[in-house]
Scaffold this motif. Structure first.
Motif, mmCIF file in Angstrom:
data_model
loop_
_atom_site.group_PDB
_atom_site.id
_atom_site.type_symbol
_atom_site.label_atom_id
_atom_site.label_comp_id
_atom_site.label_asym_id
_atom_site.label_seq_id
_atom_site.Cartn_x
_atom_site.Cartn_y
_atom_site.Cartn_z
ATOM 1 N N LYS A 1 -4.818 47.289 -10.173
ATOM 2 C CA LYS A 1 -4.675 47.781 -8.800
ATOM 3 C C LYS A 1 -3.240 48.198 -8.511
ATOM 4 O O LYS A 1 -3.010 49.225 -7.862
ATOM 5 C CB LYS A 1 -5.176 46.737 -7.800
ATOM 6 N N VAL A 2 -2.285 47.422 -8.986
ATOM 7 C CA VAL A 2 -0.877 47.803 -8.789
ATOM 8 C C VAL A 2 -0.594 49.105 -9.537
ATOM 9 O O VAL A 2 0.070 50.002 -9.012
ATOM 10 C CB VAL A 2 0.082 46.678 -9.223
ATOM 11 N N LYS A 3 -1.129 49.237 -10.743
ATOM 12 C CA LYS A 3 -0.913 50.456 -11.532
ATOM 13 C C LYS A 3 -1.533 51.674 -10.838
ATOM 14 O O LYS A 3 -0.895 52.723 -10.730
ATOM 15 C CB LYS A 3 -1.492 50.297 -12.931
ATOM 16 N N VAL A 4 -2.755 51.539 -10.348
ATOM 17 C CA VAL A 4 -3.413 52.658 -9.664
ATOM 18 C C VAL A 4 -2.668 52.996 -8.370
ATOM 19 O O VAL A 4 -2.497 54.171 -8.034
ATOM 20 C CB VAL A 4 -4.905 52.354 -9.407
ATOM 21 N N LEU A 5 -2.192 51.986 -7.660
ATOM 22 C CA LEU A 5 -1.382 52.236 -6.472
ATOM 23 C C LEU A 5 -0.156 53.065 -6.849
ATOM 24 O O LEU A 5 0.191 54.035 -6.163
ATOM 25 C CB LEU A 5 -0.969 50.915 -5.819
#
Length: 159
Positions: A111-115
């Motif tokens: 999720k942090v990467k996609v953000l």
């Protein structure tokens, strides 16, 4: 909040310079997050929270001051601004999810990467498409930059 996000520049910045410096700071934070090892859960949580706070502050400034000024000045930018608001909404949804999670939970890193990917796409569109058009508009970017910096400081005082 990190020193990078709260630091004052040596002089007044116009609106585009201020936004660009915030883009660069957040990109650096995402890069640092990527470098953290799997077991660095405390550091990941702290850095992810700093990223989320910086993004919330940044989107607030854009939505409260920058985008409305562009909308008033340029009908041709309406589609671009609509898209930016939708991108912000998607980012805010992921921000809320990341803030509610712990680093050892499934999908946290993803999720942090996609953000980060959302933000990177948004930044690229702003800096390469929107900002050059804004420079050609009849706007007082220095005054807007001062207003945005004051709002930034107000938001930072509450976190």
């Amino acid at each position: 909040m990190t020193k990078a996000t709260t630091k004052k520049t040596s002089g007044p910045q116009d609106a585009l310079e201020l936004l660009k410096s915030q883009h660069d700071e957040v990109k650096d934070m995402f890069d640092k997050f990527e470098e953290l090892g799997e077991r660095a859960t405390v550091s990941k949580k702290k850095l992810a929270n700093e990223i989320c706070e910086a993004l919330i502050m940044h989107t607030s400034i854009e939505e409260e001051i920058f985008y409305p000024a562009l909308r008033k000045t340029s009908k041709e930018m309406e589609d671009m601004l609509d898209e930016a608001f939708v991108e912000h909404a998607s980012a805010k949804d992921l921000i809320a999810q990341v803030q509610e999670m712990e680093p050892d939970e499934d999908y946290y890193d993803a999720k942090v990467k996609v953000l980060g990917e959302y933000v990177s796409h948004h930044v690229e569109e702003e800096e390469e498409e929107m900002f050059p058009k804004v420079r050609k508009l009849d706007l007082d970017l220095q005054a807007m930059g001062a207003e945005m910096a004051a709002r930034r400081d107000e938001i930072l005082a509450t976190v």
